[in-house]
Design a protein around this motif. Structure first.
Motif, mmCIF file in Angstrom:
data_model
loop_
_atom_site.group_PDB
_atom_site.id
_atom_site.type_symbol
_atom_site.label_atom_id
_atom_site.label_comp_id
_atom_site.label_asym_id
_atom_site.label_seq_id
_atom_site.Cartn_x
_atom_site.Cartn_y
_atom_site.Cartn_z
ATOM 1 N N LYS A 1 4.203 4.276 6.504
ATOM 2 C CA LYS A 1 5.599 4.653 6.284
ATOM 3 C C LYS A 1 6.422 3.425 5.902
ATOM 4 O O LYS A 1 6.075 2.297 6.249
ATOM 5 C CB LYS A 1 6.175 5.338 7.508
ATOM 6 N N GLU B 1 9.891 6.962 5.446
ATOM 7 C CA GLU B 1 9.243 7.888 4.511
ATOM 8 C C GLU B 1 7.735 7.667 4.504
ATOM 9 O O GLU B 1 7.245 6.536 4.444
ATOM 10 C CB GLU B 1 9.822 7.665 3.110
ATOM 11 N N ARG B 2 6.973 8.765 4.569
ATOM 12 C CA ARG B 2 5.494 8.701 4.588
ATOM 13 C C ARG B 2 4.965 8.480 3.180
ATOM 14 O O ARG B 2 5.426 9.102 2.207
ATOM 15 C CB ARG B 2 4.917 10.000 5.152
#
Length: 245
Positions: A6, A46-47
């Protein structure tokens, strides 16, 4: 082998940041150019899915896949890119014709505007000329009324106005007649005025200017009545000082 992680940090002004790799203690460098869609700024947390590659002796993330973005966002961006690509690769001939049509449209609007200005100018000139003619006729009528007032003395205004109107009509009529007919009509008009004066005035024993009510009355008395004393210099003009002659 693809790994996941991430976004841990991202510096917008410089376009790079670091990824916290799952199961690893050391963060991995990434650059915005390695993202598949640069229009969406990476968000903290955010992945991502990515490969680790070496670049100038340093490891970084490559072939990054954004796992948290919905597929619809990718589809929208793909449609925008396709539309932009079609516009960029449109036929030059088509673009050229479009520019020509635009130019012709502008020229047509300019021509219409110029014609409208000219037509409006002519209409204004026509109105001005008509107004001037009307004013001239009104001035002529006022002049005739003034002359009639001096000739006839103190008569009601409506009588003088009617007489002035008739005189104006006679003037317009005489203006449009041939010269020979104009002379004859002018003589008839003078005779009519003299006859009107004769019926207006009569000898009643008055002999001095102070007894006269108008210049025309003084002329009548001088020419038609005996023993008048209104023409001291014998030039045929009576009561010059009194009536400003």
């Amino acid at each position: 082998m693809f790994l996941e992680g991430k976004v841990k940090s991202y510096i917008t002004d410089r376009g790079f940041g670091f990824i916290q790799v799952d199961g690893e203690s050391k963060d991995l460098f990434f650059h915005i150019h390695d993202f598949p869609n640069k229009n969406f700024v990476p968000k903290i947390g955010e992945r991502l899915k990515f490969l680790i590659v070496e670049d100038n002796g340093k490891l970084k993330a490559d072939q990054i896949v954004r796992l948290d973005l919905k597929q619809s966002n990718f589809d929208d961006q793909a449609n925008i890119a396709t539309h932009f690509h079609i516009q960029q690769n449109a036929s030059p001939r088509f673009n050229k014709n479009g520019r020509k049509g635009h130019i012709f449209s502008i020229l047509g609007l300019i021509v219409i505007a110029v014609l409208a200005v000219k037509v409006y100018g002519k209409y204004q000139d026509y109105r001005q000329a008509r107004q001037q003619k009307t004013e001239q006729l009104m001035q002529q009528q006022a002049k005739i009324v003034t002359q009639q007032r001096q000739a006839l003395g103190d008569l009601p205004d409506h009588i003088i106005s009617e007489q002035g109107k008739r005189n104006l009509e006679d003037h317009i009529y005489l203006t449009n007649k041939p010269r020979s007919e104009k002379v004859s009509a002018s003589i008839d008009q003078q005779n009519a005025v003299q006859h009107q004066q004769a019926s207006q005035f009569k000898c009643d024993g008055r002999t001095h200017c102070s007894q006269m009510r108008s210049y025309d009355e003084a002329v009548f008395f001088l020419r038609n009545c005996p023993n008048t004393e209104m023409d001291g210099d014998n030039d045929g003009e009576p009561c010059e000082r009194q009536f400003g002659r």
